[in-house]
Design an enzyme around this catalytic site. Structure first.
Site, PDB file in Angstrom:
ATOM      1  N   LYS A  53      -7.927   7.182  12.357  1.00 59.47           N
ATOM      2  CA  LYS A  53      -6.982   8.040  11.661  1.00 59.47           C
ATOM      3  C   LYS A  53      -5.595   7.396  11.592  1.00 59.47           C
ATOM      4  CE  LYS A  53      -9.513  12.255  12.682  1.00 59.47           C
ATOM      5  NZ  LYS A  53     -10.710  11.554  13.169  1.00 59.47           N
ATOM      6  N   LYS A  73      -5.696  17.725  13.294  1.00 57.51           N
ATOM      7  CA  LYS A  73      -6.925  17.145  13.847  1.00 57.51           C
ATOM      8  C   LYS A  73      -6.593  16.183  14.970  1.00 57.51           C
ATOM      9  CE  LYS A  73      -6.997  13.979   9.867  1.00 57.51           C
ATOM     10  NZ  LYS A  73      -7.818  13.500   8.730  1.00 57.51           N
ATOM     11  N   ARG A 110     -16.324   8.801   0.503  1.00 58.95           N
ATOM     12  CA  ARG A 110     -16.520   7.668   1.404  1.00 58.95           C
ATOM     13  C   ARG A 110     -16.733   6.418   0.548  1.00 58.95           C
ATOM     14  NH1 ARG A 110     -18.334   6.633   6.458  1.00 58.95           N
ATOM     15  NH2 ARG A 110     -16.559   7.988   6.984  1.00 58.95           N
ATOM     16  N   ARG A 169     -18.437  13.656  -0.443  1.00 59.81           N
ATOM     17  CA  ARG A 169     -19.043  14.628   0.466  1.00 59.81           C
ATOM     18  C   ARG A 169     -18.392  15.981   0.209  1.00 59.81           C
ATOM     19  NH1 ARG A 169     -17.544  10.911   5.362  1.00 59.81           N
ATOM     20  NH2 ARG A 169     -15.740  10.846   3.986  1.00 59.81           N
ATOM     21  N   ARG A 198     -14.090  21.137   5.267  1.00 60.41           N
ATOM     22  CA  ARG A 198     -14.511  19.800   5.692  1.00 60.41           C
ATOM     23  C   ARG A 198     -15.711  19.359   4.869  1.00 60.41           C
ATOM     24  NH1 ARG A 198     -16.051  21.047  11.678  1.00 60.41           N
ATOM     25  NH2 ARG A 198     -17.086  22.722  10.532  1.00 60.41           N
ATOM     26  N   ASP A 237     -11.978   6.780   3.676  1.00 62.05           N
ATOM     27  CA  ASP A 237     -12.118   8.136   3.161  1.00 62.05           C
ATOM     28  C   ASP A 237     -10.943   8.450   2.253  1.00 62.05           C
ATOM     29  OD1 ASP A 237     -14.387   8.342   4.679  1.00 62.05           O
ATOM     30  OD2 ASP A 237     -13.459   9.524   6.273  1.00 62.05           O
ATOM     31  N   GLU A 274      -8.535   8.299   6.023  1.00 58.84           N
ATOM     32  CA  GLU A 274      -9.028   7.637   7.234  1.00 58.84           C
ATOM     33  C   GLU A 274      -9.591   6.269   6.872  1.00 58.84           C
ATOM     34  OE1 GLU A 274     -11.694   9.805   9.740  1.00 58.84           O
ATOM     35  OE2 GLU A 274     -10.546  11.678   9.609  1.00 58.84           O
ATOM     36  N   ASN A 289     -12.517   4.088   8.627  1.00 56.03           N
ATOM     37  CA  ASN A 289     -13.548   4.144   9.661  1.00 56.03           C
ATOM     38  C   ASN A 289     -14.075   2.744   9.951  1.00 56.03           C
ATOM     39  OD1 ASN A 289     -14.222   7.269   9.942  1.00 56.03           O
ATOM     40  ND2 ASN A 289     -13.783   6.818   7.796  1.00 56.03           N
TER      41      ASN A 289
END
Length: 342
Positions: free
Chosen positions: A152, A187, A237, A252, A260, A300, A308, A310
């Protein structure tokens, strides 16, 4: 494995040694045969004739001044390798050889594919893999970068790509951010799969308890981001191989009433071509990923904003492969092979 080249016999054809690739991963019994991205990588390696070794975190150790692993050779069934169709793989979808102790530095490649949590045991694993790297193995992704690049917070290095946000553990600062924007998401910095992600609207009486819980009484840094309504159209993603974006994203899409989009939180995945903005974001990030040895990354994007990066164990290979007839695992190993030969 490494081989001694000092005893070559004249006039004999010297065969290239088989490429060896070890996967540090979760237990095979815990994997989703339909969705697991590591299985796509193993399939790609097996198709190339590479020797595949299976390791879990407890199998790694340091002894006799070497990084070692107690692992087993792994072969996927023919049906699984042919098309990754779980319904045809059968119960015996893999075969394991006997346990052996391996010198980690002798592997050509080690893929670090252990799912978070990113805890102290994960960090200790990166220490061991860093020694393996120093002893000659190519570790994907680079262990130091796995430690350095919080998924993050790393996104803050690309401020032009992201939404307005705050990272703090002080409740007065977090409350001020909330009061300024009225509609925010809080978060934890080490969360995964959409866990402990809270959307807080104007006038929410639970604001105090949410901040107390996430910061653990102002003892842990957390992130606040402006809520992006584009989440309703999907949290995209985008997979990146050696700094280059795969040309399709997996959007997503949240369930009704959810904020979410994570698949682990019940979201559904819909493949889409990258937008111009998606490609621009990837171009900003790509050079830094290559410089840090982050060969396989999932970024993301919600709407036009990076949220984000990842780096630990990115997923969504199988969904994109299925929807667009891709072989992302193969693309990744092409990049890995190029790094080995450079």
């Amino acid at each position: 494995m490494s081989h001694c080249g000092c005893c070559k016999v004249p006039n004999l054809r010297i065969l290239e040694p088989m490429t060896s690739i070890a996967f540090v991963m979760d237990p095979l019994s815990s994997l989703s045969l339909k969705k697991d991205s590591t299985l796509a990588m193993i399939r790609a390696a097996q198709r190339r004739g590479w020797s595949v070794i299976y390791l879990e975190q407890p199998d790694l150790m340091w002894a006799n001044n070497r990084a070692l692993g107690i692992g087993r050779t792994l072969e996927l069934s023919d049906a699984f390798v042919a098309d990754l169709d779980p319904s045809r793989a059968g119960d015996d979808w893999y075969r394991l050889g006997p346990e052996q102790t391996w010198d980690l530095g002798d592997f050509d490649v080690i893929m670090m594919r252990k799912d978070p949590p990113f805890d102290m045991e994960f960090i200790y694993t990166t220490y061991l893999l860093e020694r393996a790297e120093q002893q000659g193995a190519l570790v994907v992704n680079r262990p130091q970068s796995l430690r350095d690049c919080n998924e993050k917070f790393f996104a803050t290095a690309f401020a032009d790509c992201g939404p307005e946000l705050i990272v703090s553990r002080r409740m007065d600062q977090l409350r001020a951010f909330y009061e300024q924007h009225k509609n925010v998401v809080f978060k934890q910095l080490d969360g995964m799969g959409g866990k402990s992600v809270f959307r807080v609207l104007e006038g929410d009486a639970n604001l105090g308890v949410i901040m107390e819980t996430l910061t653990e009484g102002e003892s842990q840094q957390i992130m606040g981001q402006v809520y992006l309504p584009e989440i309703a159209d999907g949290d995209k993603r985008i997979l990146m191989v050696d700094g280059e974006a795969i040309p399709y994203a997996l959007a997503r899409i949240p369930q009704t009433g959810e904020a979410r989009g994570n698949l682990a939180a019940g979201g559904t995945g819909e493949g889409r071509p990258l937008t111009d903005r998606d490609r621009w974001i990837a171009e900003q990030i790509g050079p830094e990923l290559r410089a840090r040895g982050l060969t396989f990354v999932g970024i993301d994007v919600i709407g036009d904003y990076l949220t984000e990066i990842n780096v630990t164990c990115p997923t969504c290979i199988r969904e994109l492969d299925a929807q667009f007839s891709l072989d992302i695992g193969g693309m990744l190993l092409d990049s890995v092979a190029a790094q080995l030969s450079s």
